[in-house]
Scaffold this active site. Structure first.
Site, PDB file in Angstrom:
ATOM      1  N   HIS A  39      -5.913  -0.034   8.034  1.00  0.00           N
ATOM      2  CA  HIS A  39      -6.558  -0.813   6.980  1.00  0.00           C
ATOM      3  C   HIS A  39      -5.482  -1.322   6.037  1.00  0.00           C
ATOM      4  O   HIS A  39      -4.513  -0.615   5.755  1.00  0.00           O
ATOM      5  CB  HIS A  39      -7.547   0.061   6.189  1.00  0.00           C
ATOM      6  CG  HIS A  39      -8.514  -0.743   5.383  1.00  0.00           C
ATOM      7  ND1 HIS A  39      -8.201  -1.222   4.134  1.00  0.00           N
ATOM      8  CD2 HIS A  39      -9.762  -1.181   5.661  1.00  0.00           C
ATOM      9  CE1 HIS A  39      -9.237  -1.911   3.670  1.00  0.00           C
ATOM     10  NE2 HIS A  39     -10.201  -1.895   4.575  1.00  0.00           N
ATOM     11  N   ASP A  80     -15.254   0.825  10.584  1.00  0.00           N
ATOM     12  CA  ASP A  80     -15.771   0.346  11.871  1.00  0.00           C
ATOM     13  C   ASP A  80     -15.648   1.386  12.975  1.00  0.00           C
ATOM     14  O   ASP A  80     -16.287   1.268  14.016  1.00  0.00           O
ATOM     15  CB  ASP A  80     -15.011  -0.930  12.271  1.00  0.00           C
ATOM     16  CG  ASP A  80     -15.295  -2.052  11.289  1.00  0.00           C
ATOM     17  OD1 ASP A  80     -14.327  -2.603  10.731  1.00  0.00           O
ATOM     18  OD2 ASP A  80     -16.481  -2.321  11.029  1.00  0.00           O
TER      19      ASP A  80
HETATM   20  C1  SDX Z   1     -12.412  -4.325   7.977  1.00  0.00           C
HETATM   21  O1  SDX Z   1      -9.797  -5.696   4.068  1.00  0.00           O
HETATM   22  C2  SDX Z   1     -10.928  -5.085   4.062  1.00  0.00           C
HETATM   23  O2  SDX Z   1     -11.370  -4.525   3.071  1.00  0.00           O
HETATM   24  C3  SDX Z   1     -11.706  -5.157   5.375  1.00  0.00           C
HETATM   25  C4  SDX Z   1     -12.915  -4.261   5.498  1.00  0.00           C
HETATM   26  C5  SDX Z   1     -14.030  -4.712   4.586  1.00  0.00           C
HETATM   27  O3  SDX Z   1     -14.884  -3.852   4.244  1.00  0.00           O
HETATM   28  O4  SDX Z   1     -14.117  -5.921   4.263  1.00  0.00           O
HETATM   29  O5  SDX Z   1     -12.548  -2.939   5.184  1.00  0.00           O
HETATM   30  C6  SDX Z   1     -13.480  -4.279   6.914  1.00  0.00           C
HETATM   31  O6  SDX Z   1     -12.049  -5.395   8.380  1.00  0.00           O
HETATM   32  C7  SDX Z   1     -11.794  -3.037   8.460  1.00  0.00           C
HETATM   33  C8  SDX Z   1     -10.619  -3.282   9.473  1.00  0.00           C
HETATM   34  C9  SDX Z   1     -11.237  -3.485  10.856  1.00  0.00           C
HETATM   35  N1  SDX Z   1     -10.193  -3.904  11.823  1.00  0.00           N
HETATM   36  C10 SDX Z   1      -9.771  -3.087  12.806  1.00  0.00           C
HETATM   37  O7  SDX Z   1     -10.132  -1.928  12.935  1.00  0.00           O
HETATM   38  C11 SDX Z   1      -8.806  -3.750  13.786  1.00  0.00           C
HETATM   39  C12 SDX Z   1      -7.634  -2.813  14.094  1.00  0.00           C
HETATM   40  N2  SDX Z   1      -6.797  -2.710  12.872  1.00  0.00           N
HETATM   41  C13 SDX Z   1      -5.841  -3.709  12.639  1.00  0.00           C
HETATM   42  O8  SDX Z   1      -5.629  -4.747  13.434  1.00  0.00           O
HETATM   43  C14 SDX Z   1      -5.065  -3.588  11.333  1.00  0.00           C
HETATM   44  O9  SDX Z   1      -4.891  -2.267  11.054  1.00  0.00           O
HETATM   45  C15 SDX Z   1      -5.697  -4.294  10.163  1.00  0.00           C
HETATM   46  C16 SDX Z   1      -5.980  -5.734  10.482  1.00  0.00           C
HETATM   47  C17 SDX Z   1      -6.974  -3.627   9.768  1.00  0.00           C
HETATM   48  C18 SDX Z   1      -4.726  -4.224   8.983  1.00  0.00           C
HETATM   49  O10 SDX Z   1      -3.629  -5.000   9.304  1.00  0.00           O
HETATM   50  P1  SDX Z   1      -2.331  -5.048   8.348  1.00  0.00           P
HETATM   51  O11 SDX Z   1      -2.582  -4.350   7.058  1.00  0.00           O
HETATM   52  O12 SDX Z   1      -1.849  -6.460   8.305  1.00  0.00           O
HETATM   53  O13 SDX Z   1      -1.301  -4.122   9.113  1.00  0.00           O
HETATM   54  P2  SDX Z   1      -0.296  -4.638  10.241  1.00  0.00           P
HETATM   55  O14 SDX Z   1      -1.034  -5.431  11.279  1.00  0.00           O
HETATM   56  O15 SDX Z   1       0.885  -5.230   9.564  1.00  0.00           O
HETATM   57  O16 SDX Z   1       0.121  -3.232  10.927  1.00  0.00           O
HETATM   58  C19 SDX Z   1       1.159  -2.404  10.370  1.00  0.00           C
HETATM   59  C20 SDX Z   1       1.714  -1.624  11.544  1.00  0.00           C
HETATM   60  C21 SDX Z   1       2.159  -2.532  12.711  1.00  0.00           C
HETATM   61  O17 SDX Z   1       3.156  -1.814  13.423  1.00  0.00           O
HETATM   62  P3  SDX Z   1       4.728  -2.273  13.213  1.00  0.00           P
HETATM   63  O18 SDX Z   1       4.795  -3.767  13.430  1.00  0.00           O
HETATM   64  O19 SDX Z   1       5.059  -1.876  11.773  1.00  0.00           O
HETATM   65  O20 SDX Z   1       5.496  -1.454  14.238  1.00  0.00           O
HETATM   66  O21 SDX Z   1       0.678  -0.763  12.092  1.00  0.00           O
HETATM   67  C22 SDX Z   1       0.408  -1.161  13.425  1.00  0.00           C
HETATM   68  C23 SDX Z   1       0.939  -2.575  13.599  1.00  0.00           C
HETATM   69  O22 SDX Z   1       1.281  -2.829  14.969  1.00  0.00           O
HETATM   70  N3  SDX Z   1      -1.057  -1.125  13.575  1.00  0.00           N
HETATM   71  C24 SDX Z   1      -1.707  -0.641  14.635  1.00  0.00           C
HETATM   72  C25 SDX Z   1      -3.068  -0.774  14.313  1.00  0.00           C
HETATM   73  N4  SDX Z   1      -3.212  -1.320  13.089  1.00  0.00           N
HETATM   74  C26 SDX Z   1      -1.955  -1.542  12.638  1.00  0.00           C
HETATM   75  N5  SDX Z   1      -1.252  -0.125  15.806  1.00  0.00           N
HETATM   76  C27 SDX Z   1      -2.228   0.274  16.687  1.00  0.00           C
HETATM   77  N6  SDX Z   1      -3.564   0.204  16.450  1.00  0.00           N
HETATM   78  C28 SDX Z   1      -4.024  -0.318  15.282  1.00  0.00           C
HETATM   79  N7  SDX Z   1      -5.351  -0.406  15.037  1.00  0.00           N
END
Ligand code: SDX
Length: 426
Positions: free
Chosen positions: A315, A372
């Site tokens: 998140h 989620d």
């Molecule tokens: C919602 O913003 C809100 O408030 C949203 C929400 C709401 O109520 O409105 O809370 C609802 O959207 C919840 C999130 C639902 N999405 C998911 O579950 C999808 C999976 N999660 C992600 O794709 C990700 O974690 C996000 C989109 C939620 C957050 O993305 P960020 O903050 O931009 O983080 P990032 O993509 O920069 O990741 C940081 C690191 C990366 O690794 P490095 O490049 O540093 O090596 O963490 C890794 C990412 O690859 N990473 C994951 C991961 N999420 C982040 N690795 C594996 N699995 C994951 N789910």
């Protein structure tokens, strides 16, 4: 004496001063509105990880403490002691309703839950099997044409009426979209039912409006199901300046109709990185299929060369735990016997959580289960089809979007949302 921050450009030795503004809770902000005028440069913040886009007093999140408050009330208290409709009233009116206020609000929403006969034709244009989210976005934008001519976009009483109308109609829009996607006729709202029971009724009733009676003669909408779904709506009601809310505010900033702003929010929420994650989580748990394969998928999630991500994990704000996920996990444990939750899916989800929370990759990146991750197992037990998971999120979030839209319109300091860029072209 104003608090300020001085920034020095080390290539020129020039220093610039910016005002610091304190929040009532959470981080202060450095006001960089004059940054370009002072420096001739833009700031750059990919994905707005460090950028506050507005002033708000609706919802507060503390990502480190796993804290979420609507109008100052902790989400734990609202989920435990109040209905979704009370939460809607709180968000729209900045206070919880007394008994009379709640009854009047409830009654008005029941009467406003019907759709114009003309709007129903829109659903018929969609192919059977089409994803309901497309219909929700289209129907909500189309709704603006039924409430346009008399809309006084600068009248707050008008805002409140627009808000109650769209909150009331969203469950009907979602139910109609679902019914059409399965080739079933629409079921009109039943104003003798509560907001949440009525939604389940519109999803499940036979074409003649009768409910299936199970062998014990029980009506198939059980109070425990209504309570579980009502809590899910409450947990989804608002969430500060998330991606879809920022889109709603962006459309509000151009002066477009509030219902096309909500429609834009629905479209943004659909993505699997945002609200679409709940549907992807269940598909992922079903794909993993057994706890024996969890390690294989954890390895894929950690592999930078593999696109695979653990849906429902991570998140932008919560770096400790998502309080909503915690409440849903508790609800799952409470309901598992009463609603006969899918124990295999629960076992897979619990195994993923157990491994991920002890794995350096997830710990170092502060990746925890988000809302989620758990909602899908409960929605599956409520016989809600996967394609309706994100529409459920829309029903819960509509009140948050329209509350944020109203706050934007009432704030006379707001401007059109128009960021700049780092140009690397020819
Ligand atoms: C919602 O913003 C809100 O408030 C949203 C929400 C709401 O109520 O409105 O809370 C609802 O959207 C919840 C999130 C639902 N999405 C998911 O579950 C999808 C999976 N999660 C992600 O794709 C990700 O974690 C996000 C989109 C939620 C957050 O993305 P960020 O903050 O931009 O983080 P990032 O993509 O920069 O990741 C940081 C690191 C990366 O690794 P490095 O490049 O540093 O090596 O963490 C890794 C990412 O690859 N990473 C994951 C991961 N999420 C982040 N690795 C594996 N699995 C994951 N789910």
């Amino acid at each position: 004496m104003k608090s300020t921050m001085t920034m020095t450009d080390n290539t020129t030795g020039k220093s610039y001063e910016f005002e610091i503004k304190d929040a009532t809770r959470g981080p202060s902000v450095v006001d960089i509105s004059s940054f370009y005028a002072q420096t001739g440069m833009f700031t750059f913040d990919n994905g707005y990880t460090s950028t506050a886009s507005c002033v708000s007093d609706i919802t507060f999140i503390d990502g480190a403490k796993g804290e979420l408050r609507y109008r100052g009330k902790p989400i734990e208290e609202l989920a435990k002691n109040h209905t979704y409709l009370e939460t809607c009233y709180l968000l729209l009116n900045s206070k919880l309703p007394n008994k009379e206020e709640l009854n009047a609000f409830d009654l008005e929403l029941r009467h406003r839950s019907f759709l114009h006969e003309g709007l129903k034709n829109l659903f018929l244009t969609f192919p059977s099997g089409g994803h309901p989210m497309a219909a929700l976005s289209a129907a909500t934008a189309t709704l603006s044409t039924f409430f346009y001519s008399h809309l006084n976009i600068n009248d707050e009483n008008e805002y409140q009426e627009m808000a109650r109308r769209i909150v009331a109609k969203m469950p009907t829009i979602a139910a109609f979209a679902y019914r059409h996607s399965i080739g079933a006729s629409f079921i009109q709202p039943d104003i003798t039912k509560s907001f949440t029971e009525n939604f389940l009724y519109m999803l499940r009733a036979y074409p003649n409006g009768h409910m299936h009676i199970d062998p014990e003669g029980e009506r198939v909408i059980k109070p425990i199901e209504v309570e579980a779904l009502d809590t899910i709506f409450t947990l989804h009601a608002d969430h500060e300046q998330n991606a879809s809310t920022s889109i709603v505010r962006g459309v509000a900033s151009t002066g477009a109709h509030p219902y096309v702003a909500i429609s834009s929010g629905i479209s943004a929420l659909w993505g699997r990185a945002h609200g679409g994650a709940n549907e992807s989580v269940i598909k992922q748990l079903e794909m993993i299929g057994s706890v024996d394969r969890v390690d294989e998928f954890i390895a894929r999630a950690k592999d930078p060369k593999d696109e695979f991500r653990l849906m429902g994990f991570g998140h932008r704000v919560y770096k400790n735990f998502d309080p909503r996920a915690k409440i849903l996990k508790g609800l799952q444990d409470k309901l598992k016997d009463e609603l006969n939750l899918d124990s295999n899916l629960m076992q897979i989800a619990n195994k993923i959580e157990e491994i991920a929370l002890s794995d350096e990759y997830f710990i170092s990146r502060k990746l925890y289960p988000n809302i989620d991750f758990y909602s899908g197992v409960i929605l599956t037990a409520l016989q809600i089809p996967k394609t309706m998971f994100t529409p459920i999120f829309v029903i819960g979030r509509t009140v948050g979007w329209i509350t944020q839209w109203i706050e934007f319109k009432k704030d006379k300091t707001t401007k059109i949302a128009r960021p700049r860029q780092l140009y690397l072209g020819k």
